[in-house]
Design a protein around this motif. Structure first.
Motif, PDB file in Angstrom:
ATOM      1  N   PHE A  61       0.828  -1.206   0.000  1.00 30.88           N
ATOM      2  CA  PHE A  61       0.000   0.000   0.000  1.00 30.88           C
ATOM      3  C   PHE A  61       0.863   1.257   0.000  1.00 30.88           C
ATOM      4  O   PHE A  61       0.594   2.227  -0.714  1.00 30.88           O
ATOM      5  CB  PHE A  61      -0.962   0.026   1.199  1.00 30.88           C
ATOM      6  CG  PHE A  61      -1.676   1.351   1.281  1.00 30.88           C
ATOM      7  CD1 PHE A  61      -2.648   1.669   0.344  1.00 30.88           C
ATOM      8  CD2 PHE A  61      -1.327   2.309   2.216  1.00 30.88           C
ATOM      9  CE1 PHE A  61      -3.271   2.920   0.354  1.00 30.88           C
ATOM     10  CE2 PHE A  61      -1.939   3.551   2.231  1.00 30.88           C
ATOM     11  CZ  PHE A  61      -2.915   3.858   1.303  1.00 30.88           C
ATOM     12  N   GLY A  84       2.312   6.302  -2.275  1.00 28.23           N
ATOM     13  CA  GLY A  84       3.306   7.359  -2.454  1.00 28.23           C
ATOM     14  C   GLY A  84       3.870   7.456  -3.846  1.00 28.23           C
ATOM     15  O   GLY A  84       4.594   8.395  -4.170  1.00 28.23           O
ATOM     16  N   PHE A  90      -5.388  15.982  -0.209  1.00 31.81           N
ATOM     17  CA  PHE A  90      -4.885  14.945   0.701  1.00 31.81           C
ATOM     18  C   PHE A  90      -6.005  14.429   1.612  1.00 31.81           C
ATOM     19  O   PHE A  90      -5.725  13.783   2.614  1.00 31.81           O
ATOM     20  CB  PHE A  90      -3.746  15.507   1.562  1.00 31.81           C
ATOM     21  CG  PHE A  90      -2.498  15.852   0.774  1.00 31.81           C
ATOM     22  CD1 PHE A  90      -1.781  14.865   0.114  1.00 31.81           C
ATOM     23  CD2 PHE A  90      -2.036  17.162   0.699  1.00 31.81           C
ATOM     24  CE1 PHE A  90      -0.630  15.175  -0.614  1.00 31.81           C
ATOM     25  CE2 PHE A  90      -0.888  17.484  -0.020  1.00 31.81           C
ATOM     26  CZ  PHE A  90      -0.188  16.489  -0.679  1.00 31.81           C
ATOM     27  N   LEU A 109      -0.936  10.471   5.081  1.00 25.74           N
ATOM     28  CA  LEU A 109       0.204  10.445   5.997  1.00 25.74           C
ATOM     29  C   LEU A 109       1.467  10.978   5.311  1.00 25.74           C
ATOM     30  O   LEU A 109       2.393  11.443   5.978  1.00 25.74           O
ATOM     31  CB  LEU A 109       0.404   8.983   6.426  1.00 25.74           C
ATOM     32  CG  LEU A 109       1.010   8.642   7.743  1.00 25.74           C
ATOM     33  CD1 LEU A 109       0.452   9.467   8.881  1.00 25.74           C
ATOM     34  CD2 LEU A 109       0.766   7.161   8.032  1.00 25.74           C
ATOM     35  N   ALA A 162       5.187  14.503   0.242  1.00 22.41           N
ATOM     36  CA  ALA A 162       4.790  14.774  -1.145  1.00 22.41           C
ATOM     37  C   ALA A 162       5.004  16.253  -1.484  1.00 22.41           C
ATOM     38  O   ALA A 162       5.469  16.598  -2.573  1.00 22.41           O
ATOM     39  CB  ALA A 162       3.337  14.389  -1.364  1.00 22.41           C
ATOM     40  N   GLU A 201       8.661  16.830  -2.009  1.00 26.46           N
ATOM     41  CA  GLU A 201       9.082  16.275  -3.311  1.00 26.46           C
ATOM     42  C   GLU A 201       8.643  17.208  -4.444  1.00 26.46           C
ATOM     43  O   GLU A 201       9.408  17.509  -5.352  1.00 26.46           O
ATOM     44  CB  GLU A 201       8.483  14.877  -3.520  1.00 26.46           C
ATOM     45  CG  GLU A 201       9.111  13.813  -2.632  1.00 26.46           C
ATOM     46  CD  GLU A 201       8.620  12.402  -2.955  1.00 26.46           C
ATOM     47  OE1 GLU A 201       8.960  11.880  -4.026  1.00 26.46           O
ATOM     48  OE2 GLU A 201       7.903  11.816  -2.131  1.00 26.46           O
TER      49      GLU A 201
HETATM   50  C1  HEM Z   1       0.693  14.232  -4.184  1.00 27.90           C
HETATM   51  C2  HEM Z   1       0.831  13.088  -3.601  1.00 27.90           C
HETATM   52  C3  HEM Z   1      -0.244  12.441  -2.757  1.00 27.90           C
HETATM   53  C4  HEM Z   1      -1.611  12.622  -2.779  1.00 27.90           C
HETATM   54  C5  HEM Z   1      -2.423  13.548  -3.666  1.00 27.90           C
HETATM   55  C6  HEM Z   1      -2.161  11.745  -1.755  1.00 27.90           C
HETATM   56  C7  HEM Z   1      -3.513  11.666  -1.440  1.00 27.90           C
HETATM   57  C8  HEM Z   1      -4.042  10.892  -0.418  1.00 27.90           C
HETATM   58  C9  HEM Z   1      -5.432  10.869  -0.033  1.00 27.90           C
HETATM   59  C10 HEM Z   1      -6.551  11.678  -0.689  1.00 27.90           C
HETATM   60  C11 HEM Z   1      -5.563   9.979   0.986  1.00 27.90           C
HETATM   61  C12 HEM Z   1      -6.850   9.617   1.734  1.00 27.90           C
HETATM   62  C13 HEM Z   1      -7.539   8.439   1.117  1.00 27.90           C
HETATM   63  C14 HEM Z   1      -8.865   8.108   1.759  1.00 27.90           C
HETATM   64  O1  HEM Z   1      -9.079   8.409   2.931  1.00 27.90           O
HETATM   65  O2  HEM Z   1      -9.716   7.559   1.081  1.00 27.90           O
HETATM   66  C15 HEM Z   1      -4.245   9.442   1.257  1.00 27.90           C
HETATM   67  C16 HEM Z   1      -3.963   8.519   2.217  1.00 27.90           C
HETATM   68  C17 HEM Z   1      -2.689   8.040   2.459  1.00 27.90           C
HETATM   69  N1  HEM Z   1      -1.517   8.437   1.870  1.00 27.90           N
HETATM   70 FE1  HEM Z   1      -1.324   9.825   0.436  1.00 27.90          FE
HETATM   71  N2  HEM Z   1      -1.138  11.049  -1.179  1.00 27.90           N
HETATM   72  C18 HEM Z   1       0.047  11.465  -1.746  1.00 27.90           C
HETATM   73  C19 HEM Z   1       1.317  11.029  -1.435  1.00 27.90           C
HETATM   74  C20 HEM Z   1       1.625  10.128  -0.453  1.00 27.90           C
HETATM   75  C21 HEM Z   1       2.949   9.693  -0.106  1.00 27.90           C
HETATM   76  C22 HEM Z   1       4.253  10.219  -0.732  1.00 27.90           C
HETATM   77  C23 HEM Z   1       2.811   8.756   0.881  1.00 27.90           C
HETATM   78  C24 HEM Z   1       3.874   7.953   1.573  1.00 27.90           C
HETATM   79  C25 HEM Z   1       5.022   7.626   1.098  1.00 27.90           C
HETATM   80  C26 HEM Z   1       1.400   8.620   1.171  1.00 27.90           C
HETATM   81  C27 HEM Z   1       0.857   7.794   2.125  1.00 27.90           C
HETATM   82  C28 HEM Z   1      -0.483   7.721   2.436  1.00 27.90           C
HETATM   83  C29 HEM Z   1      -1.011   6.826   3.442  1.00 27.90           C
HETATM   84  C30 HEM Z   1      -0.204   5.856   4.317  1.00 27.90           C
HETATM   85  C31 HEM Z   1      -2.403   7.018   3.465  1.00 27.90           C
HETATM   86  C32 HEM Z   1      -3.434   6.277   4.313  1.00 27.90           C
HETATM   87  C33 HEM Z   1      -3.744   7.049   5.553  1.00 27.90           C
HETATM   88  C34 HEM Z   1      -4.825   6.383   6.377  1.00 27.90           C
HETATM   89  O3  HEM Z   1      -5.627   5.605   5.875  1.00 27.90           O
HETATM   90  O4  HEM Z   1      -4.845   6.687   7.582  1.00 27.90           O
HETATM   91  N3  HEM Z   1       0.702   9.472   0.339  1.00 27.90           N
HETATM   92  N4  HEM Z   1      -3.326  10.030   0.390  1.00 27.90           N
END
Ligand code: HEM
Length: 401
Positions: free
Chosen positions: A238, A243, A345, A353, A358, A361
């Motif tokens: 995941f 990411g 996000f 998280l 991001a 970066e």
């Molecule tokens: C521009 C880049 C990114 C965008 C637009 C983005 C967007 C999102 C969004 C909208 C969610 C919520 C999903 C939901 O609740 O349905 C999410 C969750 C998450 N993202 Fe990102 N993400 C990005 C980059 C990253 C990166 C670089 C990482 C880690 C290396 C990451 C790790 C996570 C994790 C672990 C979750 C789950 C959090 C949870 O369920 O508590 N994301 N992301």
């Protein structure tokens, strides 16, 4: 689309994928709580999407939904074990373990790493002169960062974007059988690679690099609980997906926006300090993750409509981010827009998280590219990744001199 009442999220086609914004606008204006043929609803107003994300009664567990979509298979195991598609208490434990990987100290390690990788990539861009911005630049940075986090050796890194797209592609509203097959194969192959890496790290704990996440996931404990092998594996996969494709798209979409908005491009060249607010605007205008889902664990009141318990809800992040009730002149790109309360996000207990990582970066990669190559220009037709949930370029030909 002439009659928005006929819109069905589960029957969208290539025209929506190419440019979803006119449809999202029509939905927001005329059917903001839109019912699809299967009884689910699609929300496009900022206030509604925000309310759903902030409510603790909205559930993320997708066991039933994905059971119908995938049947019992590796994709089902993967998506139903990852933290994003789970609720507390399991979600809380995994999130706390993962959070230890994103402390300010670890982020400082990443920042140095990102600067080094971007510098090397920019040198390569200069040598090439003409390139595919996605293949030669945007995808390389997140691949290197996630590989570092998970301790993935260089020989496997080329495969990561393919795995990521195959696994995430199965989450789209419309999924042909061959995409489910590709998603299953990607989960199986990536699991095999990770098993070896995890075994190796278990036997060589002291070999972990500072900032590596894998080590905390294997050995970390929350309230006396450690992840079992399945949970460990699926949450590593995941992390790769979360990411990887999103960050590739942030960088690609940002450059795409600048090429289509030469005045804003010139503004950023003249004032590189704009990059921090520019990244927020890029995230708003072309959100890499365009939509999410929740199941109403209780009825939710959206002001003019009450959705009953049990309603399956699709949240349009892309729709919310262009809602004129929150963003003045929402289709206009304004690199200094402030405030900019976009939902790229999400928010609430599942808020991304990796958001800080991001943003760093995006700032270093896009800021570095624009600063070093003021003559950056399009160099042929671009193509989009053919997905509705994730928005990004498959290829974006550019030249820098
Ligand atoms: C521009 C880049 C990114 C965008 C637009 C983005 C967007 C999102 C969004 C909208 C969610 C919520 C999903 C939901 O609740 O349905 C999410 C969750 C998450 N993202 Fe990102 N993400 C990005 C980059 C990253 C990166 C670089 C990482 C880690 C290396 C990451 C790790 C996570 C994790 C672990 C979750 C789950 C959090 C949870 O369920 O508590 N994301 N992301």
């Amino acid at each position: 689309m002439t009659d928005i009442a006929e819109f069905d999220l589960n029957a969208i086609g290539p025209a929506y994928i190419e440019d979803p914004y006119p449809t999202l606008r029509a939905l927001r204006e005329r059917s903001p709580v839109h019912r699809n043929a299967d009884g689910s609803v699609f929300l496009t107003r900022h206030a509604d999407v925000l309310k759903v994300y902030q409510s603790r009664a909205m559930l993320s567990d997708k066991t039933e939904e994905f059971g119908k979509k995938f049947g019992q298979c590796p994709l089902h195991t993967h998506h139903t074990t990852s933290l994003v598609f789970n609720d507390p208490p399991y979600h809380t434990v995994v999130r706390k373990l993962l959070a230890s990987a994103f402390t300010p100290r670890k982020l400082a390690v990443f920042e140095g790493l990102i600067e080094g990788i971007v510098e090397r990539l920019l040198d390569r861009v200069e040598e090439k002169g003409e390139l595919d911005l996605i293949e030669d630049f945007a995808k390389v940075l997140p691949t290197e960062i996630i590989s570092f986090m998970l301790g993935i050796p260089p020989e496997y890194r080329q495969k990561l974007r393919g795995y990521s797209l195959a696994i995430l592609g199965a989450l789209d509203p419309v999924v042909p059988p061959e995409r489910i097959k590709a998603g299953n194969e990607a989960v199986v192959e990536f699991t095999e690679i990770l098993s070896d890496i995890i075994d190796h790290r278990r036997r060589n704990r002291e070999g972990a690099m500072e900032g590596e996440v894998l080590e905390s996931l294997i050995f970390g404990e929350v309230d006396g609980k450690r992840l079992n092998d399945e949970e460990l594996m699926q949450n590593c996969i995941f992390l790769l997906n979360a990411g990887h494709e999103t960050t590739t798209s942030l960088v690609g979409n940002s450059v795409g926006i600048l090429l289509k908005n030469p005045d804003e491009h010139r503004r950023l060249i003249a004032d590189p300090g704009l990059i921090t607010s520019a990244v927020e605007e890029f995230l708003r205008v072309e959100s890499p993750l365009q939509q999410g889902n929740r199941l109403a664990g209780e009825a939710i009141d959206l002001g003019d409509t009450v959705l009953p318990k049990g309603t399956y809800i699709h949240t349009s992040i892309a729709g919310a981010n262009r809602d004129p009730a929150v963003f003045a002149d929402p289709d206009r790109v304004d690199l200094s827009r402030s405030p900019n309360k976009h939902l790229a996000f999400a928010t609430g207990i599942h808020v991304c998280l990796g958001a800080t990582l991001a943003r760093v970066e995006g700032r270093i990669a896009v800021g570095g590219l624009v600063k070093r190559f003021p003559k950056l220009a399009a160099n042929g037709p671009a193509t989009m990744v053919p997905l509705a949930r994730f928005r990004g370029y498959a290829s974006l030909p550019v030249r820098v001199r």
